[in-house]
Design a protein around this motif. Structure first.
Motif, PDB file in Angstrom:
ATOM      1  N   ALA A   1      -2.892   2.982   5.772  1.00 56.59           N
ATOM      2  CA  ALA A   1      -2.660   3.094   4.338  1.00 56.59           C
ATOM      3  C   ALA A   1      -3.839   2.428   3.632  1.00 56.59           C
ATOM      4  O   ALA A   1      -3.795   1.263   3.260  1.00 56.59           O
ATOM      5  CB  ALA A   1      -1.342   2.439   3.942  1.00 56.59           C
ATOM      6  N   ARG A   2      -4.932   3.155   3.574  1.00 58.62           N
ATOM      7  CA  ARG A   2      -6.169   2.689   2.918  1.00 58.62           C
ATOM      8  C   ARG A   2      -6.620   1.326   3.415  1.00 58.62           C
ATOM      9  O   ARG A   2      -6.818   0.393   2.641  1.00 58.62           O
ATOM     10  CB  ARG A   2      -6.002   2.687   1.409  1.00 58.62           C
ATOM     11  CG  ARG A   2      -5.669   4.069   0.894  1.00 58.62           C
ATOM     12  CD  ARG A   2      -6.205   4.319  -0.448  1.00 58.62           C
ATOM     13  NE  ARG A   2      -5.752   5.638  -0.894  1.00 58.62           N
ATOM     14  CZ  ARG A   2      -5.900   6.072  -2.097  1.00 58.62           C
ATOM     15  NH1 ARG A   2      -6.491   5.340  -2.999  1.00 58.62           N
ATOM     16  NH2 ARG A   2      -5.470   7.271  -2.417  1.00 58.62           N
TER      17      ARG A   2
ATOM     18  N   ARG B   1       0.843  -1.211   0.000  1.00 61.77           N
ATOM     19  CA  ARG B   1       0.000   0.000   0.000  1.00 61.77           C
ATOM     20  C   ARG B   1       0.872   1.253   0.000  1.00 61.77           C
ATOM     21  O   ARG B   1       0.578   2.215  -0.707  1.00 61.77           O
ATOM     22  CB  ARG B   1      -0.918   0.027   1.210  1.00 61.77           C
ATOM     23  CG  ARG B   1      -1.911  -1.106   1.273  1.00 61.77           C
ATOM     24  CD  ARG B   1      -3.186  -0.766   0.515  1.00 61.77           C
ATOM     25  NE  ARG B   1      -4.018  -1.942   0.370  1.00 61.77           N
ATOM     26  CZ  ARG B   1      -5.129  -2.156   1.054  1.00 61.77           C
ATOM     27  NH1 ARG B   1      -5.549  -1.290   1.936  1.00 61.77           N
ATOM     28  NH2 ARG B   1      -5.832  -3.240   0.832  1.00 61.77           N
TER      29      ARG B   1
ATOM     30  N   TRP C   1       1.543  13.323   3.789  1.00 64.90           N
ATOM     31  CA  TRP C   1       2.436  12.765   2.793  1.00 64.90           C
ATOM     32  C   TRP C   1       3.549  12.034   3.521  1.00 64.90           C
ATOM     33  O   TRP C   1       3.820  12.293   4.693  1.00 64.90           O
ATOM     34  CB  TRP C   1       3.033  13.868   1.935  1.00 64.90           C
ATOM     35  CG  TRP C   1       2.092  14.445   0.928  1.00 64.90           C
ATOM     36  CD1 TRP C   1       0.820  14.035   0.646  1.00 64.90           C
ATOM     37  CD2 TRP C   1       2.355  15.545   0.061  1.00 64.90           C
ATOM     38  NE1 TRP C   1       0.287  14.815  -0.342  1.00 64.90           N
ATOM     39  CE2 TRP C   1       1.208  15.750  -0.721  1.00 64.90           C
ATOM     40  CE3 TRP C   1       3.444  16.374  -0.125  1.00 64.90           C
ATOM     41  CZ2 TRP C   1       1.135  16.751  -1.688  1.00 64.90           C
ATOM     42  CZ3 TRP C   1       3.366  17.376  -1.077  1.00 64.90           C
ATOM     43  CH2 TRP C   1       2.224  17.560  -1.860  1.00 64.90           C
TER      44      TRP C   1
ATOM     45  N   ARG D   1       2.132   2.182  -3.335  1.00 66.84           N
ATOM     46  CA  ARG D   1       1.160   2.584  -4.352  1.00 66.84           C
ATOM     47  C   ARG D   1       0.459   3.909  -4.080  1.00 66.84           C
ATOM     48  O   ARG D   1      -0.169   4.457  -4.979  1.00 66.84           O
ATOM     49  CB  ARG D   1       0.090   1.496  -4.519  1.00 66.84           C
ATOM     50  CG  ARG D   1       0.654   0.226  -5.128  1.00 66.84           C
ATOM     51  CD  ARG D   1      -0.421  -0.758  -5.498  1.00 66.84           C
ATOM     52  NE  ARG D   1      -0.972  -1.365  -4.291  1.00 66.84           N
ATOM     53  CZ  ARG D   1      -2.253  -1.650  -4.138  1.00 66.84           C
ATOM     54  NH1 ARG D   1      -3.112  -1.369  -5.075  1.00 66.84           N
ATOM     55  NH2 ARG D   1      -2.679  -2.219  -3.026  1.00 66.84           N
ATOM     56  N   TYR D   2       0.540   4.420  -2.872  1.00 65.94           N
ATOM     57  CA  TYR D   2      -0.220   5.625  -2.549  1.00 65.94           C
ATOM     58  C   TYR D   2       0.687   6.785  -2.181  1.00 65.94           C
ATOM     59  O   TYR D   2       1.820   6.599  -1.768  1.00 65.94           O
ATOM     60  CB  TYR D   2      -1.208   5.330  -1.404  1.00 65.94           C
ATOM     61  CG  TYR D   2      -2.216   4.278  -1.789  1.00 65.94           C
ATOM     62  CD1 TYR D   2      -3.042   4.462  -2.889  1.00 65.94           C
ATOM     63  CD2 TYR D   2      -2.308   3.087  -1.089  1.00 65.94           C
ATOM     64  CE1 TYR D   2      -3.950   3.484  -3.267  1.00 65.94           C
ATOM     65  CE2 TYR D   2      -3.214   2.103  -1.469  1.00 65.94           C
ATOM     66  CZ  TYR D   2      -4.036   2.320  -2.555  1.00 65.94           C
ATOM     67  OH  TYR D   2      -4.923   1.351  -2.933  1.00 65.94           O
ATOM     68  N   ARG D   3       0.125   7.978  -2.328  1.00 67.84           N
ATOM     69  CA  ARG D   3       0.874   9.210  -2.052  1.00 67.84           C
ATOM     70  C   ARG D   3       0.533   9.801  -0.699  1.00 67.84           C
ATOM     71  O   ARG D   3       1.189  10.723  -0.249  1.00 67.84           O
ATOM     72  CB  ARG D   3       0.573  10.255  -3.136  1.00 67.84           C
ATOM     73  CG  ARG D   3       1.094   9.862  -4.493  1.00 67.84           C
ATOM     74  CD  ARG D   3       0.650  10.821  -5.585  1.00 67.84           C
ATOM     75  NE  ARG D   3       0.812  12.233  -5.281  1.00 67.84           N
ATOM     76  CZ  ARG D   3       1.883  12.963  -5.572  1.00 67.84           C
ATOM     77  NH1 ARG D   3       2.908  12.397  -6.175  1.00 67.84           N
ATOM     78  NH2 ARG D   3       1.932  14.245  -5.273  1.00 67.84           N
ATOM     79  N   GLU D   4      -0.511   9.280  -0.073  1.00 69.53           N
ATOM     80  CA  GLU D   4      -0.977   9.857   1.184  1.00 69.53           C
ATOM     81  C   GLU D   4      -1.467   8.736   2.105  1.00 69.53           C
ATOM     82  O   GLU D   4      -2.053   7.772   1.638  1.00 69.53           O
ATOM     83  CB  GLU D   4      -2.133  10.821   0.863  1.00 69.53           C
ATOM     84  CG  GLU D   4      -2.597  11.668   2.002  1.00 69.53           C
ATOM     85  CD  GLU D   4      -3.654  12.665   1.546  1.00 69.53           C
ATOM     86  OE1 GLU D   4      -3.272  13.773   1.107  1.00 69.53           O
ATOM     87  OE2 GLU D   4      -4.846  12.323   1.604  1.00 69.53           O
ATOM     88  N   ILE D   5      -1.206   8.903   3.391  1.00 71.50           N
ATOM     89  CA  ILE D   5      -1.723   7.979   4.399  1.00 71.50           C
ATOM     90  C   ILE D   5      -2.391   8.811   5.484  1.00 71.50           C
ATOM     91  O   ILE D   5      -2.215  10.036   5.528  1.00 71.50           O
ATOM     92  CB  ILE D   5      -0.616   7.095   5.028  1.00 71.50           C
ATOM     93  CG1 ILE D   5       0.471   7.972   5.692  1.00 71.50           C
ATOM     94  CG2 ILE D   5      -0.035   6.130   4.014  1.00 71.50           C
ATOM     95  CD1 ILE D   5       1.496   7.197   6.499  1.00 71.50           C
TER      96      ILE D   5
ATOM     97  N   TYR E   1       7.219  14.145  -4.518  1.00 70.99           N
ATOM     98  CA  TYR E   1       6.027  14.977  -4.717  1.00 70.99           C
ATOM     99  C   TYR E   1       6.250  16.182  -5.627  1.00 70.99           C
ATOM    100  O   TYR E   1       5.292  16.857  -5.995  1.00 70.99           O
ATOM    101  CB  TYR E   1       5.492  15.465  -3.360  1.00 70.99           C
ATOM    102  CG  TYR E   1       5.025  14.324  -2.490  1.00 70.99           C
ATOM    103  CD1 TYR E   1       3.787  13.716  -2.704  1.00 70.99           C
ATOM    104  CD2 TYR E   1       5.816  13.826  -1.463  1.00 70.99           C
ATOM    105  CE1 TYR E   1       3.349  12.662  -1.925  1.00 70.99           C
ATOM    106  CE2 TYR E   1       5.392  12.774  -0.672  1.00 70.99           C
ATOM    107  CZ  TYR E   1       4.162  12.192  -0.907  1.00 70.99           C
ATOM    108  OH  TYR E   1       3.742  11.140  -0.140  1.00 70.99           O
TER     109      TYR E   1
END
Length: 120
Positions: free
Chosen positions: A70-71, A11, A36, A14-18, A99
């Motif tokens: 994380a999602r 996760r 971020w 794959r992601y830019r934000e938690i 970023y």
């Protein structure tokens, strides 16, 4: 718990934000905020947007434990505060690389501290 670790790392890749959850230093309540991050190996780096003036950072000073989400994949982690100017500067560069310099300069106003968490 290797499966959980792998799911979390997946996760994070794959992601830019938690979301992080901290304990309020005055209220004692849990407070969640999107942030971020930069993940490398078993390390997760957080850069408070207003440096040491950031409220969630002030809360972490009191209670150096946070929950990361994380999602849907979560972990409770202890954090280490980074105050060394060279290390913080190096981490800021990692954020710029991930970023973009213009977004980091737009949203971040103070680069005096960072937070390191070890991914379980």
């Amino acid at each position: 718990m290797p499966a959980r670790n792998d799911a979390l790392k997946d996760r994070l890749s794959r992601y830019r934000e938690i979301n992080i959850t901290v304990i309020g230093r005055k209220s004692g309540r849990t407070i969640s905020i999107p942030v971020w991050f930069v993940a490398e190996d078993d390390k997760l780096y957080l850069l408070p947007v207003q440096g040491s003036d950031t409220q969630w950072y002030k809360n972490v000073l009191q209670n150096p434990s946070i929950r990361i989400d994380a999602r849907g994949t979560e972990a409770e982690v202890k954090v280490v505060l980074v105050t060394d100017a060279k290390q913080v500067s190096s981490l800021a560069e990692k954020f710029r690389a991930k970023y973009g310099t213009s977004d980091v300069e737009k949203y971040y106003s103070k680069f005096d501290v960072a937070v390191l968490a070890h991914i379980p």
